[in-house]
Design a protein around this motif. Structure first.
Motif, short mmCIF file in Angstrom:
data_model
loop_
_atom_site.label_atom_id
_atom_site.label_comp_id
_atom_site.label_asym_id
_atom_site.label_seq_id
_atom_site.Cartn_x
_atom_site.Cartn_y
_atom_site.Cartn_z
N TYR A 163 -65.75 56.60 -23.56
CA TYR A 163 -66.48 57.22 -24.65
C TYR A 163 -66.80 56.17 -25.70
O TYR A 163 -66.19 55.09 -25.73
N VAL A 164 -67.79 56.45 -26.52
CA VAL A 164 -68.18 55.55 -27.61
C VAL A 164 -68.01 56.28 -28.93
O VAL A 164 -68.03 57.51 -28.98
N ILE A 165 -67.85 55.52 -29.99
CA ILE A 165 -67.76 56.10 -31.33
C ILE A 165 -69.15 56.17 -31.91
O ILE A 165 -69.87 55.17 -31.97
N ALA A 166 -69.55 57.36 -32.30
CA ALA A 166 -70.90 57.57 -32.82
C ALA A 166 -71.10 56.80 -34.13
O ALA A 166 -70.19 56.68 -34.95
N GLU A 167 -72.30 56.27 -34.27
CA GLU A 167 -72.65 55.56 -35.50
C GLU A 167 -72.80 56.54 -36.66
O GLU A 167 -73.27 57.67 -36.47
N PRO A 168 -72.39 56.14 -37.87
CA PRO A 168 -72.61 57.02 -39.03
C PRO A 168 -74.09 57.25 -39.27
O PRO A 168 -74.93 56.44 -38.90
N LYS A 169 -74.42 58.35 -39.88
CA LYS A 169 -75.82 58.65 -40.19
C LYS A 169 -76.36 57.63 -41.18
O LYS A 169 -75.64 57.09 -42.01
N ALA A 170 -77.66 57.38 -41.07
CA ALA A 170 -78.29 56.33 -41.88
C ALA A 170 -78.10 56.56 -43.37
O ALA A 170 -77.90 55.63 -44.14
N ASN A 171 -78.17 57.83 -43.82
CA ASN A 171 -78.07 58.11 -45.24
C ASN A 171 -76.62 58.17 -45.72
O ASN A 171 -76.36 58.42 -46.89
N ASN A 172 -75.68 57.98 -44.82
CA ASN A 172 -74.28 58.05 -45.20
C ASN A 172 -73.49 56.91 -44.55
O ASN A 172 -72.34 57.06 -44.21
N ARG A 173 -74.16 55.80 -44.39
CA ARG A 173 -73.55 54.67 -43.69
C ARG A 173 -73.07 53.63 -44.68
O ARG A 173 -73.86 53.05 -45.42
N ARG A 174 -71.76 53.44 -44.68
CA ARG A 174 -71.18 52.41 -45.52
C ARG A 174 -70.29 51.53 -44.66
O ARG A 174 -69.61 52.01 -43.76
N LYS A 175 -70.30 50.25 -44.93
CA LYS A 175 -69.56 49.32 -44.10
C LYS A 175 -68.06 49.59 -44.13
O LYS A 175 -67.37 49.44 -43.12
N ASP A 176 -67.53 50.01 -45.27
CA ASP A 176 -66.10 50.26 -45.33
C ASP A 176 -65.72 51.48 -44.50
O ASP A 176 -64.69 51.50 -43.82
N ASP A 177 -66.56 52.52 -44.50
CA ASP A 177 -66.30 53.69 -43.68
C ASP A 177 -66.38 53.34 -42.20
O ASP A 177 -65.58 53.80 -41.38
N GLU A 178 -67.36 52.51 -41.84
CA GLU A 178 -67.55 52.12 -40.45
C GLU A 178 -66.35 51.33 -39.95
O GLU A 178 -65.88 51.52 -38.83
N ALA A 179 -65.81 50.44 -40.80
CA ALA A 179 -64.67 49.63 -40.40
C ALA A 179 -63.44 50.50 -40.17
O ALA A 179 -62.62 50.22 -39.31
N GLN A 180 -63.30 51.58 -40.96
CA GLN A 180 -62.15 52.46 -40.78
C GLN A 180 -62.30 53.32 -39.54
O GLN A 180 -61.31 53.69 -38.92
N LYS A 188 -64.03 52.59 -36.57
CA LYS A 188 -64.00 51.87 -35.30
C LYS A 188 -62.72 51.04 -35.17
O LYS A 188 -62.38 50.27 -36.08
N PRO A 189 -62.02 51.16 -34.03
CA PRO A 189 -60.81 50.35 -33.82
C PRO A 189 -61.12 48.98 -33.23
O PRO A 189 -60.30 48.41 -32.52
#
Length: 258
Positions: A188-205, A207-208
């Motif tokens: 399985y893959v981890i879905a990308e955050p939505k464009a209007n709610n995408r922050r690098k700090d959230d993305e880092a938390q 994805k492992p």
């Protein structure tokens, strides 16, 4: 004597298998993304000894290899000068399409495959297998309009990273890749955050893992540990060979006394 002979033979078979595992690890000490394996041992059947003691005394009948376990420790990243080299830090695998089957690997040494028309280029593994994106599609590279060269920057966003609920249940193939099994579970893959709610700090938390460009993951084989294991296993093999030889000599003596 028969028990001693069986114990020795089971030890010879088991320790030979362990020597093969250790030799395979040592042979792949410089293989990018290689994950080492380890032999898990267990005792064979115990039977009750014929004694007059109140307590039950048990005697064993040798040893066997229960399983060959994967060690998913992180290999050290090594910086390179190639834009088509990638290293996964943390969990996950690259997906490779080979001969109609999808396999998974940590080897990020990639290249570009030109199609027959000479216009389209696809991202491939070292053996020519197609690297897949997060949707399971082949990654087609775009050309720079001015230089007509393939664009190799920021490919980390295009390459899919696949996770497993139990990566230790994967089955290793001859290409130092893996295929899924019922024990590993489906990828399985981890879905990308939505464009209007995408922050690098959230993305880092979320994805492992992270993907480094211009770097490769080295093998996780510890050569010193493997050499020590080789010496210990060779000594165990020699002891079991001596046990078989002694049991055979004692059996010969007994037969001559009859």
């Amino acid at each position: 004597m028969n028990i001693a002979f069986c114990n020795g033979v089971s030890g010879l078979i088991t320790y030979q298998q362990d020597l093969d595992v250790l030799a395979h690890n040592i042979a792949n000490v410089n293989t990018n993304g290689y994950k080492s394996t380890r032999t898990a041992f267990e005792d064979l059947l115990y039977t009750e000894m014929d004694t007059n003691a109140e307590l039950k005394h048990l005697t064993g009948h040798g040893i066997r290899s229960r399983s060959i376990d994967l060690l998913m420790d992180q290999g050290s990243p090594r910086q390179t000068s190639r834009r088509l080299d990638f290293a996964i830090m943390g969990e996950g695998f690259f997906a490779v399409e080979r001969n109609g089957r999808v396999e998974y690997t940590r080897d990020g040494v990639l290249s570009i495959s030109m199609e027959e028309d000479g216009k389209d280029g696809y991202l491939v593994a070292g053996d020519g297998g197609y690297i897949l994106d997060s949707k399971g599609k082949r990654i087609k590279l775009e050309r720079d309009k001015e230089t007509n060269q393939f664009i190799t920057e920021n490919l980390t966003d295009k390459i899919g990273v696949y996770l497993f609920s139990n990566p230790y249940g994967l089955e290793q193939t001859t290409q130092s890749s893996f295929v899924e099994t019922p024990i590993s579970g489906a990828p399985y893959v981890i879905a990308e955050p939505k464009a209007n709610n995408r922050r690098k700090d959230d993305e880092a938390q979320t994805k492992p893992y992270s993907v480094l460009q211009m770097a490769v993951e080295s093998s996780n084989v510890n050569l010193a540990d493997e050499m020590v294991g080789m010496i210990v296993t060779q000594r165990a093999y020699q002891m079991n060979a001596k046990m078989v030889q002694t049991a055979d000599q004692l059996e010969e003596i007994v037969n001559n006394l009859r």
